[in-house]
Design a protein around this motif. Structure first.
Motif, PDB file in Angstrom:
ATOM      1  N   PHE A   9       0.831  -1.198   0.000  1.00  0.00           N
ATOM      2  CA  PHE A   9       0.000   0.000   0.000  1.00  0.00           C
ATOM      3  C   PHE A   9       0.869   1.253   0.000  1.00  0.00           C
ATOM      4  O   PHE A   9       0.568   2.243  -0.654  1.00  0.00           O
ATOM      5  CB  PHE A   9      -0.924   0.005   1.206  1.00  0.00           C
ATOM      6  CG  PHE A   9      -1.985   1.082   1.131  1.00  0.00           C
ATOM      7  CD1 PHE A   9      -2.939   1.055   0.122  1.00  0.00           C
ATOM      8  CD2 PHE A   9      -2.007   2.123   2.033  1.00  0.00           C
ATOM      9  CE1 PHE A   9      -3.905   2.038   0.033  1.00  0.00           C
ATOM     10  CE2 PHE A   9      -2.972   3.111   1.946  1.00  0.00           C
ATOM     11  CZ  PHE A   9      -3.917   3.062   0.947  1.00  0.00           C
ATOM     12  N   GLU A 141      -6.432  -3.098  -3.762  1.00  0.00           N
ATOM     13  CA  GLU A 141      -5.943  -2.360  -2.609  1.00  0.00           C
ATOM     14  C   GLU A 141      -6.897  -1.234  -2.230  1.00  0.00           C
ATOM     15  O   GLU A 141      -7.776  -0.861  -2.993  1.00  0.00           O
ATOM     16  CB  GLU A 141      -4.557  -1.772  -2.904  1.00  0.00           C
ATOM     17  CG  GLU A 141      -3.400  -2.590  -2.367  1.00  0.00           C
ATOM     18  CD  GLU A 141      -3.398  -2.689  -0.851  1.00  0.00           C
ATOM     19  OE1 GLU A 141      -4.174  -1.983  -0.179  1.00  0.00           O
ATOM     20  OE2 GLU A 141      -2.635  -3.499  -0.315  1.00  0.00           O
ATOM     21  N   PRO A 147      -8.788  -6.610   0.778  1.00  0.00           N
ATOM     22  CA  PRO A 147      -7.684  -6.287  -0.118  1.00  0.00           C
ATOM     23  C   PRO A 147      -6.714  -7.459  -0.201  1.00  0.00           C
ATOM     24  O   PRO A 147      -6.570  -8.235   0.739  1.00  0.00           O
ATOM     25  CB  PRO A 147      -7.036  -5.064   0.538  1.00  0.00           C
ATOM     26  CG  PRO A 147      -7.424  -5.164   1.982  1.00  0.00           C
ATOM     27  CD  PRO A 147      -8.793  -5.767   1.994  1.00  0.00           C
TER      28      PRO A 147
END
Length: 240
Positions: A9, A141, A147
């Motif tokens: 991320f 994401e 996710p």
């Protein structure tokens, strides 16, 4: 299902910052190679993960964990569904172990026909069909319920991928769906409005191996949020 690590991320946040920076430079310079095109679909990737992979195209190369169905015309006993192992091999009746990894579908069909013709069948007709493209993956994401990195098991669209990831988080920004893809050696991005996708007013894009989908959170002050606020979020794309 493997979850994407926090580091992923952070990487995407960096990509988002770069995307915004490039866009601002492009605007300041009057356009050029780094352009935003509204109302157009993101081009297909320029790798073997392209659309043809899901239609059995000649250039798709098999990989570990792909599930394939092998059929020999007129010999039902030799038809078998097998998964490519981590070494790239499959095991079939009569011929035993065969290297499938790295081969295209026509290449594997030719090799199997050759093997069966060596003392078993006369002019065998072998057909190979890929049932699961497990070596191809997409990354989901941001503000989705689950996710992570998901294997492609056939054709899938952006809306379907969101559903596979458990749907949107309650805090998701419906105007903040961004698709990242490698096209002609360049990283490209397209922003989509979920309401427009669901209503059918814009085309639901097909996804390909290595695509990254980021769903922005409502109220976020990230670089991605600034990007989304600066351009119309429907079927646009830009080269990074």
């Amino acid at each position: 299902m493997n979850r994407a690590p926090p580091a992923m991320f952070r990487v995407l946040q960096v990509i988002s910052a770069l995307l915004l920076a490039v866009m601002l430079v492009g605007c300041a310079s009057g356009g050029g190679a780094n352009r935003v095109a509204a109302g157009k679909s993101l081009p297909a990737p320029d790798t073997t993960n392209s659309a043809g992979a899901y239609e059995g195209a000649n250039d798709y190369r098999l990989g570990a964990q792909d599930l394939i169905e092998v059929s020999v015309f007129g010999v039902q006993e030799l038809s078998k569904t097998v998964r490519v192992n981590s070494n790239g091999q499959i095991s079939l009746p009569l011929v035993g172990g065969v290297m499938a990894g790295g081969r295209t579908i026509p290449e594997l069909e030719k090799e199997l026909a050759k093997r069966y013709a060596e003392g078993y069948l006369q002019r065998p007709q072998v057909t190979v069909f890929v049932k699961e493209f497990s070596s191809q993956r997409i990354t989901m994401e941001g503000a989705v319920k689950n996710p992570g990195i998901y294997p492609l098991t056939g054709k899938i669209s952006l809306l379907q991928a969101v559903a596979v990831a458990g749907g949107l988080d309650p805090l998701a920004d419906l105007n903040g769906i961004v698709l990242f893809r490698q096209v002609e050696g360049k990283k490209m991005a397209a922003a989509y409005n979920m309401r427009e996708l669901r209503s059918g007013r814009i085309e639901d894009p097909a996804l390909y191996g290595d695509d990254i989908i980021v769903v922005e959170q409502s109220g976020s002050k990230s670089a991605l949020r600034q990007f989304l606020q600066s351009v119309p979020a429907f079927g646009l794309f830009m080269a990074l």
